[in-house]
Every structure is written in structure tokens, then in C-alpha cells.
Design an enzyme around this catalytic site. Sequence first.
Site, PDB file in Angstrom:
ATOM      1  N   HIS A 269       0.824  -1.209   0.000  1.00 39.84           N
ATOM      2  CA  HIS A 269       0.000   0.000   0.000  1.00 39.84           C
ATOM      3  C   HIS A 269       0.853   1.251   0.000  1.00 39.84           C
ATOM      4  O   HIS A 269       2.055   1.212   0.256  1.00 39.84           O
ATOM      5  CB  HIS A 269      -0.979   0.031   1.180  1.00 39.84           C
TER       6      HIS A 269
ATOM      7  N   GLU B 122      -8.362   4.524   9.775  1.00 34.17           N
ATOM      8  CA  GLU B 122      -7.866   4.293   8.416  1.00 34.17           C
ATOM      9  C   GLU B 122      -8.897   3.625   7.528  1.00 34.17           C
ATOM     10  O   GLU B 122      -9.802   2.931   8.004  1.00 34.17           O
ATOM     11  CB  GLU B 122      -6.607   3.426   8.460  1.00 34.17           C
TER      12      GLU B 122
ATOM     13  N   GLN C  38      -3.897   3.384   1.540  1.00 41.70           N
ATOM     14  CA  GLN C  38      -4.264   3.421   2.960  1.00 41.70           C
ATOM     15  C   GLN C  38      -4.437   4.889   3.358  1.00 41.70           C
ATOM     16  O   GLN C  38      -3.457   5.635   3.446  1.00 41.70           O
ATOM     17  CB  GLN C  38      -3.157   2.771   3.809  1.00 41.70           C
TER      18      GLN C  38
ATOM     19  N   HIS D  94       3.861   7.275   3.756  1.00 41.39           N
ATOM     20  CA  HIS D  94       4.785   6.142   3.697  1.00 41.39           C
ATOM     21  C   HIS D  94       4.421   5.213   2.544  1.00 41.39           C
ATOM     22  O   HIS D  94       3.329   5.306   1.992  1.00 41.39           O
ATOM     23  CB  HIS D  94       4.803   5.365   5.023  1.00 41.39           C
TER      24      HIS D  94
ATOM     25  N   GLU E 190       7.387   0.755   5.162  1.00 38.89           N
ATOM     26  CA  GLU E 190       6.734  -0.269   5.986  1.00 38.89           C
ATOM     27  C   GLU E 190       6.888  -1.614   5.286  1.00 38.89           C
ATOM     28  O   GLU E 190       6.869  -1.685   4.047  1.00 38.89           O
ATOM     29  CB  GLU E 190       5.246   0.103   6.122  1.00 38.89           C
TER      30      GLU E 190
END
Length: 146
Positions: free
Chosen positions: A7, A43, A60, A84, A134
Site C-alpha cells: 500500500h 484508516e 491506505q 509512507h 513499511e
Amino acid sequence: MLTRIDHIGIACFDLDKTVEFYRATYGFEVFHSEVNEEQGVREAMLKINETSDGGASYLQLLEPTREDSAVGKWLAKNGEGVHHIAFGTADVDGDSEAIRGKGVRVLYDEPRTGSMGSRITFLHPKDCHGVLTELVTAAPPAAEEH
Ligand code: CMX
Ligand code: CO
């Protein structure tokens, strides 16, 4: 092995308005939504496509639940935008240890819980050319009911 973009995390001030923008502009629907108190986010996951490894890629959308959270601090400093990127892997433990061994700071000793029961960890943006990164291992599919 990292096998997909799992994502892209996008920080926003108002999750409902941002969800509506992605729906009205692109036709993307909410696949899943949740509050993750540990991460300090509300989220919504918008599924973009399935991937060849059996996973999927999402956007996301992230609204902070508190000002002192990672996303809350980032929004106060930068305003809305890409927060991110997340790579998918079948083995977040092994891959994060291998990356730690290359001298990149992995933020957690053990992966924590992410969206939809996934296991996640983060690499420090200062060690990744400015990109908070991530790593995600998706939860296994729920066992079949008998
Ligand atoms: N992307 C790039 N750089 C970032 C960043 C981001 N998202 N967040 C912070 N930074 C930079 C800051 O700009 C700052 O740089 P300068 O020193 O040059 O100004 C530096 O990193 C330190 O930032 P800070 O504001 O002092 O913030 P902290 O050090 O307290 O926290 C970080 C930074 C990465 C450790 C923290 O954001 C973190 O733990 N992130 C992981 C958890 C997370 O982001 N959770 C929300 C998403 C949950 C999910 O995806 O499910
Ligand atoms: Co994320």
C-alpha cells in the site's frame, strides 16, 4: 522477499472527506476500515488491484486519532500527502532482520499489528533516502468454517 507494493499510506485531516474524494474522482470504494489505537490512526483501505503473489495493492488513507501520533505529528509539520510506502512480503520477520543486518534502522523489535490483522514493521526514513518504509505480511486467509 518483497513481492509487491502492499500500500501507499496517505495522511489526511478528514478521513470521510478524503474517502469521498477517492470515490467521486476515481471510483475507488472502501475495502476495509478500522481504528488502530496502537498506531494512533483511523484508516480506510481502498483496494486497487490483486497482485501475482496472491496479495493485493491498496491505498491506505490515514487520519490521526491523537496529535502526538506519528501521523498527527507528520500532518502538523507537512500538511496532507503521501506519508509512507509499504512493501508486501510473506516473511516480515526474516526480511526485516535481513534489512537490519544491512545497517537500516528497523523501528520495532518484533512486528506489530497492522490493517486487517497483518504484521507490520517500519524502516527509519532517514536510512531510506527520506521515505518512511513499511514491511507487511498479510494475515493468512481465515480458516474455513465447518
Ligand atoms: N516520511 C519521511 N520523513 C519523516 C516522516 C515520514 N513519514 N516522519 C518523520 N520524518 C522525518 C522528519 O521530517 C524529521 O526529519 P528532520 O529531523 O530532518 O526534520 C525526522 O524524520 C524525525 O521526525 P519527527 O517529526 O521528530 O518524528 P519522530 O522521530 O518522533 O517519528 C518516525 C518519526 C518515523 C520514527 C515515526 O513517524 C514512526 O514511528 N513511524 C512508524 C509508525 C507510523 O508511521 N504509523 C502510522 C501508520 C500506520 C500504518 O501504516 O498502519
Ligand atoms: Co501503512
